[in-house]
Scaffold this motif. Structure first.
Motif, PDB file in Angstrom:
ATOM      1  N   HIS A 134       0.803  -1.212   0.000  1.00  0.00           N
ATOM      2  CA  HIS A 134       0.000   0.000   0.000  1.00  0.00           C
ATOM      3  C   HIS A 134       0.842   1.271   0.000  1.00  0.00           C
ATOM      4  CE1 HIS A 134       0.715  -0.789   4.287  1.00  0.00           C
ATOM      5  NE2 HIS A 134       0.471   0.486   4.516  1.00  0.00           N
ATOM      6  N   LEU A 135       0.161   2.370  -0.286  1.00  0.00           N
ATOM      7  CA  LEU A 135       0.774   3.691  -0.258  1.00  0.00           C
ATOM      8  C   LEU A 135       0.785   4.231   1.165  1.00  0.00           C
ATOM      9  CD1 LEU A 135      -0.986   5.410  -3.300  1.00  0.00           C
ATOM     10  CD2 LEU A 135       1.370   4.599  -3.200  1.00  0.00           C
ATOM     11  N   TYR A 136       1.701   5.138   1.418  1.00  0.00           N
ATOM     12  CA  TYR A 136       1.763   5.865   2.676  1.00  0.00           C
ATOM     13  C   TYR A 136       1.517   7.343   2.362  1.00  0.00           C
ATOM     14  CZ  TYR A 136       3.818   1.687   4.746  1.00  0.00           C
ATOM     15  OH  TYR A 136       4.028   0.413   5.193  1.00  0.00           O
ATOM     16  N   PRO A 137       0.252   7.735   2.205  1.00  0.00           N
ATOM     17  CA  PRO A 137      -0.040   9.112   1.790  1.00  0.00           C
ATOM     18  C   PRO A 137       0.317  10.157   2.839  1.00  0.00           C
ATOM     19  CG  PRO A 137      -2.049   7.990   2.411  1.00  0.00           C
ATOM     20  CD  PRO A 137      -0.957   6.950   2.428  1.00  0.00           C
ATOM     21  N   LEU A 138       0.519   9.732   4.084  1.00  0.00           N
ATOM     22  CA  LEU A 138       0.896  10.676   5.123  1.00  0.00           C
ATOM     23  C   LEU A 138       2.403  10.718   5.334  1.00  0.00           C
ATOM     24  CD1 LEU A 138      -1.987  10.147   7.681  1.00  0.00           C
ATOM     25  CD2 LEU A 138      -1.756  11.880   5.891  1.00  0.00           C
TER      26      LEU A 138
END
Length: 115
Positions: A49-53
């Protein structure tokens, strides 16, 4: 054309801000150089997954994001995913990305000492 970027770091991350900046900032130059106007978010990613934060956001997305949220949408990932340039998470940062339990916190502290 230089764009203005905002760096975002989640409160449950122990990745040093300077290290995150050094990892992500060169991508802004690459995006500008290659004229990838559709890439307005740069964030870390792992295999799942992405780590948008843990990322950089072009300030120019603000008006569209406001419209999106004000229209009742709350799934920010759906909004940013098409405009994201993902950067692989450095392996020794994995346990520093977030922690939710005392064991996670201990693991993060150990990982931080090993940077």
């Amino acid at each position: 054309n230089q764009s203005s970027w905002l760096m975002v770091i989640s409160c449950d991350s122990l990745i040093p801000a300077t290290m995150l900046w050094q990892k992500l900032q060169p991508v802004t130059t690459q995006i500008n150089k290659n004229q990838e106007a559709d890439k307005k978010v740069i964030c870390l990613t792992d295999n799942s997954h992405l780590y948008p934060l843990l990322g950089l956001y072009q300030l120019s997305i603000e008006p569209d994001l406001k419209v999106y949220i004000n229209s009742g949408e709350r799934r920010v990932m759906a909004f940013i995913q098409p405009m994201t340039h993902a950067v692989p998470l450095t392996s020794n940062w994995q346990h520093l990305t977030n922690f939710n339990t005392p064991i996670d916190f201990e693991r993060a502290c150990t990982s931080l000492c090993n940077l």
